[in-house]
Write a protein that holds these residues in place. Structure first.
Motif, PDB file in Angstrom:
ATOM      1  N   TRP A  48       1.546  -1.267   0.028  1.00 34.31           N
ATOM      2  CA  TRP A  48       0.085  -0.545  -0.023  1.00 34.31           C
ATOM      3  C   TRP A  48       1.049   1.626   0.008  1.00 34.31           C
ATOM      4  O   TRP A  48       0.608   2.045  -1.014  1.00 34.31           O
ATOM      5  CB  TRP A  48      -1.195  -0.073   1.156  1.00 34.31           C
ATOM      6  CG  TRP A  48      -2.069   1.427   1.385  1.00 34.31           C
ATOM      7  CD1 TRP A  48      -3.268   1.612   0.779  1.00 34.31           C
ATOM      8  CD2 TRP A  48      -1.949   2.439   1.554  1.00 34.31           C
ATOM      9  NE1 TRP A  48      -3.756   1.915   0.864  1.00 34.31           N
ATOM     10  CE2 TRP A  48      -3.404   2.791   1.771  1.00 34.31           C
ATOM     11  CE3 TRP A  48      -0.902   2.834   1.909  1.00 34.31           C
ATOM     12  CZ2 TRP A  48      -3.262   4.160   1.643  1.00 34.31           C
ATOM     13  CZ3 TRP A  48      -0.893   4.808   2.620  1.00 34.31           C
ATOM     14  CH2 TRP A  48      -1.958   5.246   2.614  1.00 34.31           C
ATOM     15  N   ILE A  51       2.870   1.475  -3.529  1.00 33.79           N
ATOM     16  CA  ILE A  51       1.765   2.155  -4.580  1.00 33.79           C
ATOM     17  C   ILE A  51       1.231   3.844  -4.414  1.00 33.79           C
ATOM     18  O   ILE A  51       1.455   4.761  -4.881  1.00 33.79           O
ATOM     19  CB  ILE A  51       0.192   1.697  -4.386  1.00 33.79           C
ATOM     20  CG1 ILE A  51       0.738   0.215  -5.006  1.00 33.79           C
ATOM     21  CG2 ILE A  51      -0.334   2.553  -5.662  1.00 33.79           C
ATOM     22  CD1 ILE A  51      -0.011  -0.725  -4.640  1.00 33.79           C
ATOM     23  N   ALA A  66      -0.699  -5.464  -7.745  1.00 35.75           N
ATOM     24  CA  ALA A  66      -2.127  -5.269  -7.582  1.00 35.75           C
ATOM     25  C   ALA A  66      -2.465  -6.356  -8.278  1.00 35.75           C
ATOM     26  O   ALA A  66      -3.266  -7.020  -6.616  1.00 35.75           O
ATOM     27  CB  ALA A  66      -3.129  -4.167  -8.145  1.00 35.75           C
ATOM     28  N   ALA A  70      -2.710  -9.087  -4.498  1.00 28.98           N
ATOM     29  CA  ALA A  70      -4.197  -9.822  -4.456  1.00 28.98           C
ATOM     30  C   ALA A  70      -3.829 -10.976  -4.168  1.00 28.98           C
ATOM     31  O   ALA A  70      -4.269 -11.267  -3.165  1.00 28.98           O
ATOM     32  CB  ALA A  70      -4.810  -9.430  -5.496  1.00 28.98           C
ATOM     33  N   ARG A  93      -8.133  -6.722  -1.563  1.00 32.42           N
ATOM     34  CA  ARG A  93      -9.039  -5.708  -2.084  1.00 32.42           C
ATOM     35  C   ARG A  93      -9.467  -4.251  -1.704  1.00 32.42           C
ATOM     36  O   ARG A  93      -8.704  -3.292  -2.464  1.00 32.42           O
ATOM     37  CB  ARG A  93     -10.216  -6.176  -2.908  1.00 32.42           C
ATOM     38  CG  ARG A  93     -10.363  -5.766  -4.259  1.00 32.42           C
ATOM     39  CD  ARG A  93     -12.162  -6.206  -4.374  1.00 32.42           C
ATOM     40  NE  ARG A  93     -12.898  -5.504  -3.537  1.00 32.42           N
ATOM     41  CZ  ARG A  93     -14.492  -6.219  -3.184  1.00 32.42           C
ATOM     42  NH1 ARG A  93     -14.312  -6.549  -3.325  1.00 32.42           N
ATOM     43  NH2 ARG A  93     -14.994  -5.939  -2.089  1.00 32.42           N
ATOM     44  N   LEU A  96      -6.169  -2.415  -1.005  1.00 30.51           N
ATOM     45  CA  LEU A  96      -5.606  -2.155  -1.879  1.00 30.51           C
ATOM     46  C   LEU A  96      -5.896  -1.168  -2.318  1.00 30.51           C
ATOM     47  O   LEU A  96      -4.791   0.225  -2.780  1.00 30.51           O
ATOM     48  CB  LEU A  96      -4.526  -3.292  -2.903  1.00 30.51           C
ATOM     49  CG  LEU A  96      -3.839  -3.930  -2.373  1.00 30.51           C
ATOM     50  CD1 LEU A  96      -3.320  -5.141  -2.539  1.00 30.51           C
ATOM     51  CD2 LEU A  96      -2.754  -3.765  -1.432  1.00 30.51           C
ATOM     52  N   GLY A  97      -7.154  -1.000  -2.778  1.00 34.34           N
ATOM     53  CA  GLY A  97      -7.717  -0.621  -4.172  1.00 34.34           C
ATOM     54  C   GLY A  97      -8.102   1.654  -3.099  1.00 34.34           C
ATOM     55  O   GLY A  97      -7.903   2.428  -3.845  1.00 34.34           O
ATOM     56  N   SER A  99      -5.172   2.596  -2.313  1.00 34.37           N
ATOM     57  CA  SER A  99      -4.030   3.360  -2.270  1.00 34.37           C
ATOM     58  C   SER A  99      -3.871   5.148  -3.504  1.00 34.37           C
ATOM     59  O   SER A  99      -3.160   5.585  -3.380  1.00 34.37           O
ATOM     60  CB  SER A  99      -2.938   2.469  -2.174  1.00 34.37           C
ATOM     61  OG  SER A  99      -3.114   1.978  -3.656  1.00 34.37           O
ATOM     62  N   LEU A 106      -5.234  -0.282 -11.509  1.00 34.59           N
ATOM     63  CA  LEU A 106      -5.875  -0.747  -9.781  1.00 34.59           C
ATOM     64  C   LEU A 106      -6.152  -1.074  -9.359  1.00 34.59           C
ATOM     65  O   LEU A 106      -7.070  -2.850  -9.491  1.00 34.59           O
ATOM     66  CB  LEU A 106      -4.887   0.322  -8.892  1.00 34.59           C
ATOM     67  CG  LEU A 106      -5.238   0.400  -7.297  1.00 34.59           C
ATOM     68  CD1 LEU A 106      -3.992  -0.693  -7.215  1.00 34.59           C
ATOM     69  CD2 LEU A 106      -5.765   1.395  -6.524  1.00 34.59           C
ATOM     70  N   LEU A 110      -7.898  -5.968  -9.511  1.00 35.35           N
ATOM     71  CA  LEU A 110      -8.351  -5.650  -7.969  1.00 35.35           C
ATOM     72  C   LEU A 110      -9.840  -6.513  -9.007  1.00 35.35           C
ATOM     73  O   LEU A 110      -9.996  -8.088  -8.910  1.00 35.35           O
ATOM     74  CB  LEU A 110      -8.533  -4.682  -7.460  1.00 35.35           C
ATOM     75  CG  LEU A 110      -7.084  -4.610  -6.404  1.00 35.35           C
ATOM     76  CD1 LEU A 110      -7.483  -3.429  -5.498  1.00 35.35           C
ATOM     77  CD2 LEU A 110      -6.151  -5.504  -5.830  1.00 35.35           C
TER      78      LEU A 110
END
Length: 358
Positions: A48, A51, A66, A70, A93, A96-97, A99, A106, A110
């Protein structure tokens, strides 16, 4: 193609999976050009941060990271059922989304990983994990092919000896390999096109100075670094015959979000009647987004403007700073959008739809 593979910079893999170390290996782009360091990332918190802090950057490279993230996020899960594994995946998911909210790749990556997980719902947990690893690897390999195709289509629009202006970094280190906007430069280099590239430094994070100038110089390309506010004069002097840029998101009408300053370059190119090309993988085109005004623009830390790159602050203490990461180039300023499926021309809501139907 064999000649192209000999170009030194194109063999750099900025994102890859090291199965022996059970880690994601990324090139820390924040340290370039002074240090080439690869980071071993095993924790989602570190990914995270990588990114968000632009240690890994470039829309395709973010998507690749990503995808692998995942997989790594659930690889050691103790879940014994699909339902439990899926719950863990959704947490990875969503985390990370958060970030980088603007980079569509991204979320594309995912979403693709989630779709593959659902497809394997009736398989064992271990089989699902293997499928996710395979899908992440496909994302990386497909990006190599996409970038090469974009490079070939873009090169068909250029002539030997041309001066090319680029903004930010859309090169090999921003992708799996080759780059998007820089792919035709490398292809042309191999074929003796002798391009003269002018790289905007791209304030405030200087991706053009630190990254584009570095990788092109490494590859033996004739590259000249200029300040962002010099783009107009090099155009006026006749040094530029085409502008090539990448992008982070393209709306259905052709509006394109890219690194801050891109829209200004497009306005100048229009004034000087220079073609302005956006190199965009289909994964970067968001047909659910009707226009650029719908694209969320990320605001970054004020210190990137006032103090980050200087030994001493270069602005008065306490002064307010406005630091949007992207701007949106109006579709009317874009000569063509170059994808792996071909070259899209206005009206973009029609030509881009055709690309997706190929």
């Amino acid at each position: 193609m064999e000649k192209f593979m000999e170009v030194g910079a194109t063999v750099i893999q900025s994102v890859r999976l090291d199965e022996e170390k059970d880690a994601l290996i990324i090139l820390d782009q924040t340290l370039l050009p002074n240090e080439k360091r690869f980071l071993e990332i095993k924790k989602m918190e570190d990914l995270w941060e990588a990114i968000h802090s632009l240690r890994v950057r470039g829309a395709p490279a973010i998507g690749i990271a990503a995808g692998y993230g995942a997989y790594l996020g659930i690889k050691d899960s103790a879940a014994t059922t699909f339902a439990d594994l899926y719950e863990e995946f959704k947490k990875v998911r969503d985390y990370l989304g958060s970030s980088r909210p603007t980079a569509v790749n991204l979320f594309w990556a995912l979403d693709r990983m989630e779709a593959r997980l659902k497809e394997e719902a009736d398989q064992s947990v271990e089989s699902i994990k293997d499928a996710l690893k395979s899908e992440a690897e496909k994302i990386r390999m497909e990006d190599e092919q996409v970038c090469e195709a974009i490079g070939n289509y873009a090169l068909s629009l250029l002539e030997p000896g041309w001066g090319i202006l680029t903004h930010c970094n859309a090169g090999t280190i921003a992708t799996a390999k080759y780059g998007t906007a820089l792919a035709p430069i490398y292809l042309g280099q191999a074929e003796g096109y002798d391009f003269k590239v002018y790289a905007d430094e791209t304030r405030p994070l200087l991706q053009g100075a630190r990254l584009t100038a570095w990788e092109l110089k490494e590859a033996g390309v004739d590259v000249t670094l200029i300040c962002d506010n010099m783009a107009s004069i090099v155009m006026k002097e006749g040094r530029i015959q085409a502008v090539l840029v990448g992008c982070d998101r393209v709306a259905a009408n052709g509006d394109a979000a890219n690194k801050i300053g891109t829209s200004g370059v497009a306005i100048m190119a229009k004034h000087y009647q220079i073609p302005f090309y956006v190199c965009a993988p289909l994964s970067t085109i968001d047909m659910t987004c009707s226009a650029g005004e719908k694209i969320h623009i990320e605001l970054r830390s004020e210190e990137e403007i006032t103090s980050k790159w200087y030994e001493k602050p270069m602005a008065p203490a306490g002064v307010k700073a406005y630091n949007p990461c992207f701007d949106v180039t109006d579709h009317e300023l874009i000569t063509a959008i170059i994808t792996e499926k071909g070259i899209a021309y206005p009206p973009y809501h029609e030509s881009l739809s055709t690309m997706f139907n190929k």
